[in-house]
Scaffold this motif. Structure first.
Motif, PDB file in Angstrom:
ATOM      1  N   LEU A  64       0.877  -1.543   0.117  1.00 45.03           N
ATOM      2  CA  LEU A  64      -0.203  -0.281  -0.216  1.00 45.03           C
ATOM      3  C   LEU A  64       0.938   0.952   0.216  1.00 45.03           C
ATOM      4  N   ILE A  65       1.835   1.575   1.108  1.00 46.36           N
ATOM      5  CA  ILE A  65       2.922   2.304   0.703  1.00 46.36           C
ATOM      6  C   ILE A  65       3.716   2.480  -0.192  1.00 46.36           C
ATOM      7  N   GLY A  66       3.743   1.810  -1.368  1.00 44.26           N
ATOM      8  CA  GLY A  66       4.804   1.331  -2.506  1.00 44.26           C
ATOM      9  C   GLY A  66       3.347   2.241  -3.533  1.00 44.26           C
ATOM     10  N   THR A  67       1.915   1.433  -3.266  1.00 42.99           N
ATOM     11  CA  THR A  67       0.861   2.129  -4.142  1.00 42.99           C
ATOM     12  C   THR A  67       0.741   3.355  -4.007  1.00 42.99           C
ATOM     13  N   VAL A  68       0.730   4.582  -2.917  1.00 46.65           N
ATOM     14  CA  VAL A  68       0.262   5.264  -2.647  1.00 46.65           C
ATOM     15  C   VAL A  68       2.160   6.191  -3.240  1.00 46.65           C
ATOM     16  N   ALA A  69       2.885   5.792  -2.571  1.00 49.57           N
ATOM     17  CA  ALA A  69       4.029   6.704  -3.399  1.00 49.57           C
ATOM     18  C   ALA A  69       4.240   7.003  -4.951  1.00 49.57           C
ATOM     19  N   GLU A  70       3.879   5.685  -5.098  1.00 53.48           N
ATOM     20  CA  GLU A  70       3.834   5.306  -7.018  1.00 53.48           C
ATOM     21  C   GLU A  70       2.687   5.794  -7.524  1.00 53.48           C
ATOM     22  N   LYS A  71       1.950   6.778  -6.131  1.00 50.29           N
ATOM     23  CA  LYS A  71       0.832   7.376  -7.316  1.00 50.29           C
ATOM     24  C   LYS A  71       0.935   8.705  -6.942  1.00 50.29           C
ATOM     25  N   GLY A  72       2.352   9.713  -6.647  1.00 49.40           N
ATOM     26  CA  GLY A  72       2.648  10.771  -6.321  1.00 49.40           C
ATOM     27  C   GLY A  72       2.387  11.290  -4.737  1.00 49.40           C
ATOM     28  N   ILE A  73       0.952  10.955  -3.993  1.00 52.09           N
ATOM     29  CA  ILE A  73       0.806  10.857  -2.702  1.00 52.09           C
ATOM     30  C   ILE A  73       2.006  10.598  -1.801  1.00 52.09           C
ATOM     31  N   ASP A  74       2.241  12.274  -0.762  1.00 50.28           N
ATOM     32  CA  ASP A  74       3.219  12.066   0.150  1.00 50.28           C
ATOM     33  C   ASP A  74       2.738  10.869   0.847  1.00 50.28           C
ATOM     34  N   THR A  75       3.490  10.291   1.238  1.00 46.48           N
ATOM     35  CA  THR A  75       3.288   9.136   2.051  1.00 46.48           C
ATOM     36  C   THR A  75       4.453   9.372   3.628  1.00 46.48           C
ATOM     37  N   LYS A  76       5.173  10.328   3.844  1.00 52.62           N
ATOM     38  CA  LYS A  76       6.038  10.560   5.431  1.00 52.62           C
ATOM     39  C   LYS A  76       4.249  10.549   6.410  1.00 52.62           C
ATOM     40  N   GLY A  77       3.932  10.903   6.071  1.00 51.85           N
ATOM     41  CA  GLY A  77       2.561  10.584   7.074  1.00 51.85           C
ATOM     42  C   GLY A  77       2.072   9.189   7.763  1.00 51.85           C
ATOM     43  N   ILE A  78       2.222   8.528   6.483  1.00 53.20           N
ATOM     44  CA  ILE A  78       1.765   6.537   6.993  1.00 53.20           C
ATOM     45  C   ILE A  78       2.562   6.214   7.972  1.00 53.20           C
ATOM     46  N   VAL A  79       2.076   5.625   8.756  1.00 52.34           N
ATOM     47  CA  VAL A  79       3.044   5.062  10.104  1.00 52.34           C
ATOM     48  C   VAL A  79       3.326   3.590   9.722  1.00 52.34           C
ATOM     49  N   CYS A  80       4.154   2.755   9.654  1.00 56.61           N
ATOM     50  CA  CYS A  80       4.477   1.270   9.320  1.00 56.61           C
ATOM     51  C   CYS A  80       4.620   0.873  10.800  1.00 56.61           C
TER      52      CYS A  80
END
Length: 316
Positions: A64-80
């Motif tokens: 999911l993080i990879g997909t979101v990043a690939e779409k151009g959405i900033d992922t800094k706020g996503i906690v894993c």
């Protein structure tokens, strides 16, 4: 500077692609979650976005993080988080493509976001803060959401809200109504369905839109009408846009979120306050969003079903 930051769930939607003789479905995994779908549409149509949420430190969470990043959405706020599993949603479809959900979420990672984990720096950067109700179904995510909304309001951000009602996730219908009511009272812009208006107040979409404008302090309302289109309203007037006809519906998962993100993308292009839009400006925004949402139903999933802008413009 970000145009929109959204807080909420990222999850895997398991959608049926076929059924065996005994009735058991063969499913395909699709990236989804209402805020993720919403941001994917915004990003597709030229806006800059960021996501705040939590996934598990597992295969699906990393995907999911990879997909979101690939779409151009900033992922800094996503906690894993290694201590919880990424939330899973199992979708069943009827003959018209309408869906029902079953959730593996006891708890799911999205419900475990804490207030201390909310990246307020992303909110500082944004013009608009968007949220829904899945992050309000329980703690600690409810408190995290409330903190984020309060912070965004203090910073003078526009607040966007989509009730996105999923009854199986609430302990009671009264609990759902209480949290939806809270969300509506925070918002400047609301995307709400005719079914959600009926659930809350037992009135028509048109009456619901006026209630939100006059009693809740909302400035701009999109009351979606399923396959019929959308009723829109602000203090300057109201109207209705039909959905395009002749499209073959495969899966409606994420269509409402894609409507919301598409509408927001066009609203931001106009560059006015939500209460200042003319009826014709609202009509054009709503028409684009209806067409984008309708085209998204021709394939499975949410995040990956956002159509190209050229395809939307071709039927607007």
């Amino acid at each position: 500077m970000k145009d929109v930051v959204a807080l909420g769930e990222l999850l895997i939607d398991f959608a049926p692609v076929s059924t065996d003789a005994a009735g058991y479905p063969t499913v395909t995994a699709q990236p989804g979650g209402a805020p993720g779908n919403f941001l994917a549409a915004l990003q597709k149509y030229g806006r800059s976005t960021a996501m705040i949420g939590k996934v598990g430190d597992d295969a699906f969470g990393r995907l999911l993080i990879g997909t979101v990043a690939e779409k151009g959405i900033d992922t800094k706020g996503i906690v894993c988080d290694p201590n919880v599993f990424t939330t899973l949603a199992f979708v069943t479809l009827d003959a018209t493509g309408n869906r029902e959900f079953s959730f593996a979420r006891k708890p799911g990672a999205d419900t475990c976001l804490t207030a201390d984990e909310v990246n307020t720096a992303l909110i500082d950067e944004a013009k608009v803060f968007h949220f829904g109700t899945l992050s309000l179904t329980g703690e600690p995510a409810r408190s995290a959401t409330q903190k984020a909304v309060a912070y965004a309001k203090e910073q003078g951000k526009l607040i966007s809200f989509d009730p996105n009602l999923r009854k199986p996730l609430w302990p009671t219908e009264e609990a759902a109504k209480e949290q939806i009511e809270w969300g509506l009272h925070q918002a400047d812009i609301v995307k709400i369905s005719d079914e959600e208006i009926e659930f809350l107040w037992g009135i028509s979409p048109e009456e619901g839109a006026q209630k939100l404008l006059k009693e809740y302090g909302v400035s701009l309302v999109y009351a979606t009408l399923g396959p019929k289109g959308c009723h829109f309203a602000n203090p300057n007037g109201c109207g209705e846009v039909p959905s395009p006809t002749g499209l073959h519906v495969i899966d409606t998962t994420g269509a409402g979120d894609i409507f919301g993100g598409s509408a927001m993308s066009q609203f931001l292009k106009v560059g006015k306050a939500p209460a200042a839009l003319t009826v014709e400006e609202m009509r054009a925004i709503t028409r684009f969003a209806c067409c984008a949402a309708s085209l998204s139903t021709q394939t499975h999933g949410g995040i990956n079903s956002v159509p190209e802008e050229a395809a939307v413009r071709a039927i607007v």
